[in-house]
Design a protein around this motif. Structure first.
Motif, short mmCIF file in Angstrom:
data_model
loop_
_atom_site.label_atom_id
_atom_site.label_comp_id
_atom_site.label_asym_id
_atom_site.label_seq_id
_atom_site.Cartn_x
_atom_site.Cartn_y
_atom_site.Cartn_z
N VAL A 14 -3.56 -10.91 45.05
CA VAL A 14 -4.14 -10.60 43.65
C VAL A 14 -5.12 -11.74 43.12
O VAL A 14 -6.09 -11.59 42.64
CB VAL A 14 -3.23 -9.98 42.60
CG1 VAL A 14 -3.80 -9.96 41.18
CG2 VAL A 14 -2.61 -8.70 43.16
N LEU A 15 -4.45 -12.74 43.12
CA LEU A 15 -5.31 -13.96 42.55
C LEU A 15 -6.49 -14.46 43.34
O LEU A 15 -7.49 -14.76 42.95
CB LEU A 15 -4.36 -15.08 42.57
CG LEU A 15 -3.26 -15.20 41.47
CD1 LEU A 15 -2.06 -16.32 41.59
CD2 LEU A 15 -3.95 -15.07 40.08
N ALA A 16 -6.30 -14.18 44.73
CA ALA A 16 -7.51 -14.49 45.73
C ALA A 16 -8.52 -13.23 45.26
O ALA A 16 -9.98 -13.69 45.19
CB ALA A 16 -7.16 -14.39 47.03
N VAL A 17 -8.14 -12.00 45.06
CA VAL A 17 -9.14 -10.97 44.69
C VAL A 17 -9.90 -11.42 43.63
O VAL A 17 -11.07 -11.33 43.22
CB VAL A 17 -8.73 -9.62 44.53
CG1 VAL A 17 -9.56 -8.81 44.04
CG2 VAL A 17 -7.99 -9.36 46.11
N GLN A 18 -8.99 -11.92 42.34
CA GLN A 18 -9.49 -12.23 41.08
C GLN A 18 -10.62 -13.33 41.32
O GLN A 18 -11.61 -13.55 40.63
CB GLN A 18 -8.47 -12.85 40.35
CG GLN A 18 -8.83 -13.11 38.88
CD GLN A 18 -7.75 -13.78 37.92
OE1 GLN A 18 -6.86 -14.16 38.32
NE2 GLN A 18 -7.67 -13.24 36.60
N GLY A 19 -10.24 -14.35 41.97
CA GLY A 19 -11.18 -15.47 42.56
C GLY A 19 -12.49 -15.07 42.76
O GLY A 19 -13.76 -15.39 42.81
N ARG A 20 -12.50 -14.04 43.72
CA ARG A 20 -13.85 -13.47 44.54
C ARG A 20 -14.51 -12.63 43.23
O ARG A 20 -15.89 -12.81 43.36
CB ARG A 20 -13.42 -12.66 45.55
CG ARG A 20 -12.96 -13.19 46.69
CD ARG A 20 -12.94 -12.52 47.95
NE ARG A 20 -13.94 -11.39 48.23
CZ ARG A 20 -15.19 -12.03 48.70
NH1 ARG A 20 -15.49 -13.53 49.23
NH2 ARG A 20 -16.38 -11.12 48.94
N LEU A 22 -14.46 -13.59 39.92
CA LEU A 22 -15.12 -14.38 39.29
C LEU A 22 -16.11 -15.22 39.92
O LEU A 22 -17.00 -16.19 39.39
CB LEU A 22 -14.12 -15.28 38.67
CG LEU A 22 -13.12 -14.30 37.71
CD1 LEU A 22 -12.15 -15.49 37.29
CD2 LEU A 22 -13.79 -13.73 36.42
N GLY A 23 -16.12 -15.23 41.28
CA GLY A 23 -17.06 -16.13 42.04
C GLY A 23 -18.22 -15.39 42.55
O GLY A 23 -19.04 -15.08 41.70
N VAL A 24 -18.25 -14.92 43.89
CA VAL A 24 -19.47 -14.18 44.38
C VAL A 24 -19.61 -12.99 43.73
O VAL A 24 -20.67 -12.28 43.77
CB VAL A 24 -19.35 -14.21 46.02
CG1 VAL A 24 -17.99 -13.37 46.39
CG2 VAL A 24 -20.24 -13.77 46.67
N GLY A 25 -18.52 -12.20 43.17
CA GLY A 25 -18.62 -10.97 42.57
C GLY A 25 -19.55 -10.93 41.20
O GLY A 25 -20.28 -10.07 41.17
N GLN A 26 -19.32 -12.31 40.72
CA GLN A 26 -19.93 -12.38 39.27
C GLN A 26 -21.50 -12.50 39.85
O GLN A 26 -22.08 -11.91 38.88
CB GLN A 26 -19.19 -13.58 38.72
CG GLN A 26 -19.98 -13.64 37.21
CD GLN A 26 -18.94 -14.88 36.60
OE1 GLN A 26 -18.18 -15.39 37.09
NE2 GLN A 26 -19.30 -14.72 35.28
N GLU A 27 -21.65 -13.51 40.95
CA GLU A 27 -23.11 -13.55 41.00
C GLU A 27 -23.80 -12.32 41.46
O GLU A 27 -24.95 -12.08 41.18
CB GLU A 27 -23.08 -14.81 42.37
CG GLU A 27 -22.56 -16.03 41.94
CD GLU A 27 -22.45 -16.95 43.33
OE1 GLU A 27 -22.92 -16.35 44.33
OE2 GLU A 27 -21.87 -17.90 43.14
N GLN A 28 -23.13 -11.34 42.08
CA GLN A 28 -23.74 -10.22 42.78
C GLN A 28 -23.60 -8.98 41.71
O GLN A 28 -24.57 -8.14 41.77
CB GLN A 28 -23.12 -9.59 44.08
CG GLN A 28 -23.17 -10.67 45.21
CD GLN A 28 -22.50 -10.43 46.34
OE1 GLN A 28 -21.80 -9.60 46.53
NE2 GLN A 28 -22.88 -11.13 47.69
N TYR A 29 -22.61 -8.93 40.99
CA TYR A 29 -22.76 -7.72 40.24
C TYR A 29 -22.47 -7.80 38.97
O TYR A 29 -22.65 -6.85 37.97
CB TYR A 29 -21.13 -6.97 40.93
CG TYR A 29 -21.12 -6.54 41.99
CD1 TYR A 29 -21.95 -5.57 42.57
CD2 TYR A 29 -20.50 -7.25 42.84
CE1 TYR A 29 -21.86 -5.07 43.64
CE2 TYR A 29 -20.59 -7.07 44.37
CZ TYR A 29 -21.25 -5.73 44.63
OH TYR A 29 -21.31 -5.49 45.90
N SER A 30 -22.39 -8.94 38.16
CA SER A 30 -22.36 -9.10 36.72
C SER A 30 -23.74 -9.12 36.13
O SER A 30 -24.65 -9.65 36.58
CB SER A 30 -21.72 -10.60 36.49
OG SER A 30 -21.80 -10.83 34.99
N GLN A 31 -23.54 -8.55 35.00
CA GLN A 31 -24.99 -8.14 34.38
C GLN A 31 -24.66 -8.46 32.73
O GLN A 31 -24.76 -7.73 31.81
CB GLN A 31 -25.80 -6.62 34.40
CG GLN A 31 -25.89 -6.57 35.81
CD GLN A 31 -26.58 -5.17 36.21
OE1 GLN A 31 -26.29 -4.36 35.21
NE2 GLN A 31 -27.28 -4.92 37.28
#
Length: 130
Positions: A14-20, A22-31
């Motif tokens: 779960v922590l690894a998913v959270q890291g993704r 807040l990392g690459v996911g934030q770069e790709q999906y955060s608006q």
């Protein structure tokens, strides 16, 4: 593995998913204060999910291939060694015990083709007493 150890492994995942996220996911999906998926149509979400499933299939096939190579390397490395009995095994059951081959005195490189295919670089191991 205890239930607590398994729970710890689940938490690590779960922590690894959270890291993704807040990392690459934030770069790709955060608006800003929203996520890209909040504005996607159901059709777009289905398409993204389908692509993720297809990626998952490819990664699972890659993992399966590596696991097959690892399995062959383990078999080759432990030829002649007895498998320990399962904890639930009844004591009256007969077991075949294979005596391991004598260990060499000097560390020797593993030359087995299966192991060499799995680990490309030469590896040496000191004698082991199992």
């Amino acid at each position: 593995m205890t239930s607590e150890e398994l729970a710890d492994e689940v938490m690590a995942a779960v922590l690894a998913v959270q890291g993704r996220i807040l990392g690459v996911g934030q770069e790709q999906y955060s608006q800003g204060d929203q996520q890209k998926f909040e504005w996607m149509s159901i059709k777009e979400i289905v398409q993204y999910a389908r692509e993720e499933v297809e990626d998952g299939i490819a990664y699972n096939v890659m993992l399966r291939w590596k696991l097959n190579r690892l399995d062959a390397a383990i078999d080759a490395a432990f030829v002649g060694y007895a498998t320990p009995p399962a904890p639930a095994e009844k004591p009256e059951q007969a077991r075949m015990v294979v005596t391991p081959p004598p260990m060499q005195q000097q560390p020797t490189p593993i030359h087995d083709a299966a192991w060499a295919a799995f680990v490309p670089q030469a590896i040496t191991h000191p004698p082991r007493n199992f």
